[in-house]
Design an enzyme around this catalytic site. Structure first.
Site, PDB file in Angstrom:
ATOM      1  N   GLU A  98       5.630 -12.473   0.708  1.00  0.00           N
ATOM      2  CA  GLU A  98       6.006 -11.517  -0.327  1.00  0.00           C
ATOM      3  C   GLU A  98       7.256 -10.747   0.106  1.00  0.00           C
ATOM      4  O   GLU A  98       7.169  -9.858   0.942  1.00  0.00           O
ATOM      5  CB  GLU A  98       4.846 -10.549  -0.572  1.00  0.00           C
ATOM      6  CG  GLU A  98       3.530 -11.236  -0.898  1.00  0.00           C
ATOM      7  CD  GLU A  98       2.321 -10.367  -0.562  1.00  0.00           C
ATOM      8  OE1 GLU A  98       2.116  -9.338  -1.209  1.00  0.00           O
ATOM      9  OE2 GLU A  98       1.572 -10.723   0.369  1.00  0.00           O
ATOM     10  N   HIS A 141       3.253 -12.813  -5.698  1.00  0.00           N
ATOM     11  CA  HIS A 141       2.121 -13.008  -4.795  1.00  0.00           C
ATOM     12  C   HIS A 141       1.600 -14.449  -4.800  1.00  0.00           C
ATOM     13  O   HIS A 141       0.390 -14.683  -4.756  1.00  0.00           O
ATOM     14  CB  HIS A 141       0.998 -12.036  -5.173  1.00  0.00           C
ATOM     15  CG  HIS A 141       0.178 -11.557  -4.020  1.00  0.00           C
ATOM     16  ND1 HIS A 141      -0.570 -12.404  -3.238  1.00  0.00           N
ATOM     17  CD2 HIS A 141      -0.007 -10.322  -3.518  1.00  0.00           C
ATOM     18  CE1 HIS A 141      -1.198 -11.694  -2.313  1.00  0.00           C
ATOM     19  NE2 HIS A 141      -0.872 -10.422  -2.450  1.00  0.00           N
ATOM     20  N   ASP A 147      -1.273  -9.943   8.305  1.00  0.00           N
ATOM     21  CA  ASP A 147      -1.164  -9.205   7.046  1.00  0.00           C
ATOM     22  C   ASP A 147      -0.237  -8.031   7.330  1.00  0.00           C
ATOM     23  O   ASP A 147      -0.640  -6.876   7.280  1.00  0.00           O
ATOM     24  CB  ASP A 147      -2.550  -8.738   6.579  1.00  0.00           C
ATOM     25  CG  ASP A 147      -2.527  -8.192   5.153  1.00  0.00           C
ATOM     26  OD1 ASP A 147      -1.438  -8.156   4.559  1.00  0.00           O
ATOM     27  OD2 ASP A 147      -3.602  -7.810   4.648  1.00  0.00           O
ATOM     28  N   HIS A 206      -0.790  -2.568  -4.533  1.00  0.00           N
ATOM     29  CA  HIS A 206      -0.204  -3.429  -5.557  1.00  0.00           C
ATOM     30  C   HIS A 206      -0.202  -2.815  -6.965  1.00  0.00           C
ATOM     31  O   HIS A 206      -0.560  -3.475  -7.951  1.00  0.00           O
ATOM     32  CB  HIS A 206      -0.934  -4.784  -5.587  1.00  0.00           C
ATOM     33  CG  HIS A 206      -0.729  -5.627  -4.354  1.00  0.00           C
ATOM     34  ND1 HIS A 206       0.349  -5.485  -3.513  1.00  0.00           N
ATOM     35  CD2 HIS A 206      -1.486  -6.641  -3.808  1.00  0.00           C
ATOM     36  CE1 HIS A 206       0.279  -6.371  -2.526  1.00  0.00           C
ATOM     37  NE2 HIS A 206      -0.840  -7.062  -2.664  1.00  0.00           N
ATOM     38  N   ARG A 231       0.790  -1.238   0.000  1.00  0.00           N
ATOM     39  CA  ARG A 231       0.000   0.000   0.000  1.00  0.00           C
ATOM     40  C   ARG A 231       0.821   1.287   0.000  1.00  0.00           C
ATOM     41  O   ARG A 231       1.880   1.352   0.617  1.00  0.00           O
ATOM     42  CB  ARG A 231      -0.924   0.014   1.212  1.00  0.00           C
ATOM     43  CG  ARG A 231      -1.982  -1.077   1.123  1.00  0.00           C
ATOM     44  CD  ARG A 231      -2.821  -1.190   2.381  1.00  0.00           C
ATOM     45  NE  ARG A 231      -3.851  -2.229   2.210  1.00  0.00           N
ATOM     46  CZ  ARG A 231      -3.597  -3.542   2.323  1.00  0.00           C
ATOM     47  NH1 ARG A 231      -2.403  -3.976   2.648  1.00  0.00           N
ATOM     48  NH2 ARG A 231      -4.560  -4.417   2.098  1.00  0.00           N
TER      49      ARG A 231
HETATM   50  C1  GLA Z   1      -1.436  -8.252   0.218  1.00  0.00           C
HETATM   51  C2  GLA Z   1      -2.084  -7.301   1.156  1.00  0.00           C
HETATM   52  C3  GLA Z   1      -3.339  -7.886   1.680  1.00  0.00           C
HETATM   53  C4  GLA Z   1      -4.278  -8.297   0.557  1.00  0.00           C
HETATM   54  C5  GLA Z   1      -3.557  -9.209  -0.382  1.00  0.00           C
HETATM   55  C6  GLA Z   1      -4.379  -9.515  -1.601  1.00  0.00           C
HETATM   56  O1  GLA Z   1      -0.840  -9.276   0.872  1.00  0.00           O
HETATM   57  O2  GLA Z   1      -1.257  -6.907   2.200  1.00  0.00           O
HETATM   58  O3  GLA Z   1      -3.974  -6.977   2.516  1.00  0.00           O
HETATM   59  O4  GLA Z   1      -4.704  -7.161  -0.138  1.00  0.00           O
HETATM   60  O5  GLA Z   1      -2.344  -8.649  -0.792  1.00  0.00           O
HETATM   61  O6  GLA Z   1      -5.677  -9.879  -1.314  1.00  0.00           O
END
Ligand code: GLA
Length: 357
Positions: free
Chosen positions: A324, A189, A259, A116, A91
């Protein structure tokens, strides 16, 4: 004496059709195999890994990467399954950043933020593929992101090379150059499930990271690098993912699970082991190596079961996790984070290896 020996034809990379896009352009699928029997399929649509087989404790290979069978399914709805992520992984707050005298506005495709690379990131474009056969087959993917594309400055020439190696590892090399100052943060991803299906909560994870980045409610790092010690974010020793995922912790609540971005204890930019994950039942175990300073560990919390392929595969809640490798989210707005700036004349490089043990 050797007779006029014909060179043995190697066919460790095979091209096939993967479907047609709305504008009539065709997508292809490349199947890479090595001598052990590992098989990785990659489409030039989004550079996505669509399947990947790995051996269990008895040497039995099964698919461990979530994906679909046709490009139409990816277009219809994919949460970035296996895809190349860019121009900026994760983000950017308010989808806005400033370089010199110019402020750039990106598409807001994740609440108030840009995620992304925007609405049509590198996961939704057709890449030019150049296959190279051999004992360690290679697929080189190239894409030119135009100046202004998705709001980002500079013509960015990107190449991503997948190499399936003899030791059952997949190496991903990223490279990019620009003709104007810009920001770059590339990653992959892939959603892994080493059990081959079911919830991922029984997987056991190790991350060589003594800090993580706490986030706001909209998942933007606050700027703090918080010690993991004594929290459910401590994966410095092998820990079952399910153990802390339901904790009452505010950070777990914001992420709806894991996350977050973990910062490696070793901040060197050489290729180094940074983590491991295993599925105790099947005995599959994967090691991650990278040149990047951090990793986004996402435990599939936004998976709802609505992702379905024509082949009948459906992917419910938390049936895949992502590791990632990358720079920190929102770095363009956070001067204390390692820089993601790329200038003309410089070359962005990054390497990540996922190795099965
Ligand atoms: C990343 C983001 C998550 C989500 C995924 C895709 O990992 O950090 O919050 O958006 O991608 O769904």
């Amino acid at each position: 004496m050797t007779a006029c020996s014909k060179e043995k034809p190697v066919t460790n990379i095979v091209k096939s059709d993967f479907g047609v896009l709305a504008d009539g352009s065709k997508a292809d699928l490349y199947t890479l195999t090595n001598a052990n029997g590992m098989e990785v399929k990659v489409t030039n649509y989004g550079g996505a890994i669509t399947s990947w087989t790995a051996p269990d404790k008895d040497g039995k290979y099964a698919n461990i990467a979530l994906g679909y069978e046709t490009v139409e399914d990816y277009v219809a709805g994919s949460p970035y399954f296996g895809a190349i992520i860019g121009r900026y992984g994760n983000r950017i707050a308010g989808g806005k950043f400033t370089l010199g005298d110019s402020t750039y506005q990106l598409p807001l495709n994740d609440g108030p933020n840009s995620l992304h690379g925007g609405e049509k990131g590198f996961d939704k474009v057709l890449w030019t593929a150049t296959p190279a056969d051999g004992e360690e087959p290679q697929l080189k993917l190239s894409y030119l992101a135009k100046d202004g594309e998705q709001g980002y400055p500079g013509n960015l020439q990107v190449t991503v090379t997948y190499t399936l190696q003899k030791d059952n590892s997949l190496k991903i090399d990223y490279e990019a150059t620009t003709d104007k100052e810009t920001v770059v943060n590339l990653t992959n991803h892939t959603y892994f499930n080493l059990a081959g299906g079911g919830a991922i909560t029984d997987h056991v994870l190790t991350l060589d990271a003594d800090r993580f980045l706490p986030v706001s409610e909209t998942l933007i790092p606050t700027g703090e690098r918080r010690a993991v010690a004594g929290t459910v974010f401590d994966f410095t020793r092998a820990t079952r993912i399910g153990d802390g995922i339901g904790a009452g912790d505010e950070q777990i609540r914001f992420g709806k699970g894991y996350d977050h971005c973990w910062v490696f204890t070793d901040s060197s930019t050489t290729l180094k082991p940074v983590g491991r994950v295993s599925d105790p039942k099947s005995g599959r175990e994967m090691e991650v190596l990278t040149t990047e300073p951090a990793i986004q560990f996402y435990s599939g919390n936004f998976m709802t079961g609505e992702y379905k392929g024509k082949g009948g595969r459906s992917y419910p809640y938390r049936t895949g996790f992502c590791l990632e490798t990358q720079h920190y989210p929102d770095s363009p707005n956070q001067p204390s984070f390692p820089s993601t700036l790329l200038k003309p004349g410089e070359t962005y490089t990054s390497t990540t290896v996922y190795r099965f043990l």
